[in-house]
Design an enzyme around this catalytic site. Structure first.
Site, mmCIF file in Angstrom:
data_model
loop_
_atom_site.group_PDB
_atom_site.id
_atom_site.type_symbol
_atom_site.label_atom_id
_atom_site.label_comp_id
_atom_site.label_asym_id
_atom_site.label_seq_id
_atom_site.Cartn_x
_atom_site.Cartn_y
_atom_site.Cartn_z
ATOM 1 N N TYR A 186 -14.235 6.410 96.682
ATOM 2 C CA TYR A 186 -14.932 7.028 95.541
ATOM 3 C C TYR A 186 -16.399 6.604 95.549
ATOM 4 O O TYR A 186 -17.308 7.424 95.405
ATOM 5 C CB TYR A 186 -14.244 6.593 94.244
ATOM 6 C CG TYR A 186 -15.059 6.780 92.979
ATOM 7 C CD1 TYR A 186 -15.251 8.056 92.458
ATOM 8 C CD2 TYR A 186 -15.628 5.689 92.311
ATOM 9 C CE1 TYR A 186 -15.999 8.242 91.297
ATOM 10 C CE2 TYR A 186 -16.365 5.855 91.148
ATOM 11 C CZ TYR A 186 -16.546 7.133 90.653
ATOM 12 O OH TYR A 186 -17.291 7.315 89.502
ATOM 13 N N HIS A 187 -16.635 5.302 95.749
ATOM 14 C CA HIS A 187 -17.995 4.786 95.749
ATOM 15 C C HIS A 187 -18.820 5.425 96.861
ATOM 16 O O HIS A 187 -19.909 5.958 96.637
ATOM 17 C CB HIS A 187 -17.996 3.261 95.905
ATOM 18 C CG HIS A 187 -19.356 2.686 96.101
ATOM 19 N ND1 HIS A 187 -19.910 2.503 97.357
ATOM 20 C CD2 HIS A 187 -20.304 2.286 95.218
ATOM 21 C CE1 HIS A 187 -21.128 2.015 97.226
ATOM 22 N NE2 HIS A 187 -21.387 1.862 95.937
ATOM 23 N N HIS A 188 -18.299 5.392 98.078
ATOM 24 C CA HIS A 188 -19.086 5.872 99.217
ATOM 25 C C HIS A 188 -19.361 7.370 99.150
ATOM 26 O O HIS A 188 -20.437 7.813 99.550
ATOM 27 C CB HIS A 188 -18.382 5.508 100.532
ATOM 28 C CG HIS A 188 -18.759 4.143 101.030
ATOM 29 N ND1 HIS A 188 -18.707 3.017 100.238
ATOM 30 C CD2 HIS A 188 -19.217 3.716 102.236
ATOM 31 C CE1 HIS A 188 -19.110 1.963 100.937
ATOM 32 N NE2 HIS A 188 -19.427 2.364 102.149
#
Ligand SMILES: CC(C)(COP(=O)(O)OP(=O)(O)OC[C@H]1O[C@@H](n2cnc3c(N)ncnc32)[C@H](O)[C@@H]1OP(=O)(O)O)[C@@H](O)C(=O)NCCC(=O)NCCSC(=O)CC(=O)O
Length: 292
Positions: A163-165
């Site tokens: 999700y972050h990347h």
């Protein structure tokens, strides 16, 4: 060649329309490119980053399915080529993060920025180039997950990580395209600074692989690194709150994105922290087994 160009143009048109209508309908904004970054590679349309995220997600999902289907486990001894790739990637990201962190702080001082509440100004081209570079670094960071897949480290390929990347890459495209400077300086400088330590940690983890005792001794500060990352998100959240309160002269929708995005990262990192450092500690394990 002409066919490829034609296909790319068709995809570009569709993706651009989709992103534009999403931004219009969800956030009520019309993005306008800015002359400071216009014409630089991979910036004039959202298609390159959307295609990159799609390829990234396909590789991650494909990799996970391959690991599961072949019942692969992390190797005791990794191939030399993979080891070299991990070391080079971490060294490169460490150097790039250090360069961007120092560069952005230097530009902020030169342009007499205050801590928060800064506006984006067209004449601050050096700052814009650094923010653009920060956006480009998100393409390089996709490699983190590819490394996890190649190492077969499924424990690291979490929702938080993917999700972050994938989301951060799109967010920084929007910033680099629309307002690469002003309030964006703070997140870019702070995150680059944190990434200096993060890539140093990953570099050392790779160097010391194979000797768990030594690794634990030299990487004891992993816990503090996670705390630093959470502190960073907390600061960004405060910044967004402050900017909303004082009506900072920076696009309000970017401040809104910052606000909610930081809440999501704080929640996910808190969950990661509890699982990695609290529940897996000897005391934590004792508590869980008693409760059972
Ligand atoms: C200490 C952390 C930095 C990392 O925690 P992890 O549990 O992933 O780390 P770990 O102790 O298992 O790491 C050691 C393993 O990572 C491998 N490794 C080496 N280089 C790597 C790289 N560039 N990317 C991914 N993994 C890598 C090592 O070889 C080793 O594998 P082996 O054990 O096989 O030898 C943590 O604070 C953290 O960020 N956790 C969230 C998970 C995450 O994905 N973070 C990064 C993106 S979020 C982010 O970046 C936020 C931000 O912007 O601040």
């Amino acid at each position: 060649m002409e066919m490829v160009e034609g296909a790319w143009k068709a995809v570009d048109m569709r993706v651009t329309q989709l992103v534009w209508s999403l931004l219009r309908n969800v956030m009520g904004v019309e993005l306008t490119g800015t002359p400071t970054t216009k014409g630089l590679p991979l910036i004039d349309s959202p298609t390159p980053i959307v295609v990159a995220i799609t390829i990234y997600l396909s590789c991650v999902i494909g990799g996970l399915l391959w690991i599961k289907a072949s019942n692969l486990k992390p190797r005791a001894q990794e191939p030399a080529l993979l080891q070299a790739l991990v070391l080079l990637h971490n060294l490169f990201c460490f150097g790039l993060s250090l360069y961007m962190c120092i560069g952005i702080i230097y530009q902020a001082i030169l342009n007499r920025y205050t801590l928060w509440g800064n506006s984006y100004k067209l004449e601050q081209t050096e700052m814009a180039i650094l923010v653009y570079m920060f956006y480009m670094s998100k393409y390089v960071e996709f490699m983190d997950t590819i490394i996890m897949v190649l190492k077969r480290n499924t424990r690291q390929i979490t929702f938080l990580h993917v999700y972050h990347h994938s989301s951060i890459a799109l967010i920084w495209w929007i910033i680099a395209y629309h307002a690469p400077g002003g309030e964006a300086y703070f997140s870019a400088a702070l995150n680059s600074g944190v990434h200096v330590f993060m890539y140093l940690y990953y570099f050392l983890a790779a160097v010391l692989r194979g000797n768990e005792k030594v690794r634990r001794k030299y990487l004891f500060w992993g816990r503090y690194l996670t705390q630093l990352q959470m502190f960073q998100f907390g600061l960004n959240l405060l910044q967004a709150y402050y900017d909303r309160k004082v009506h900072a002269p920076y696009p309000p929708f970017l401040i809104t994105i910052l606000f909610y995005y930081m809440i999501s990262l704080l929640v996910l990192f808190a969950n990661f922290y509890v699982h990695k450092y609290v529940m897996s500690s000897p005391k934590g394990k004792q508590k869980t087994s008693k409760a059972e």
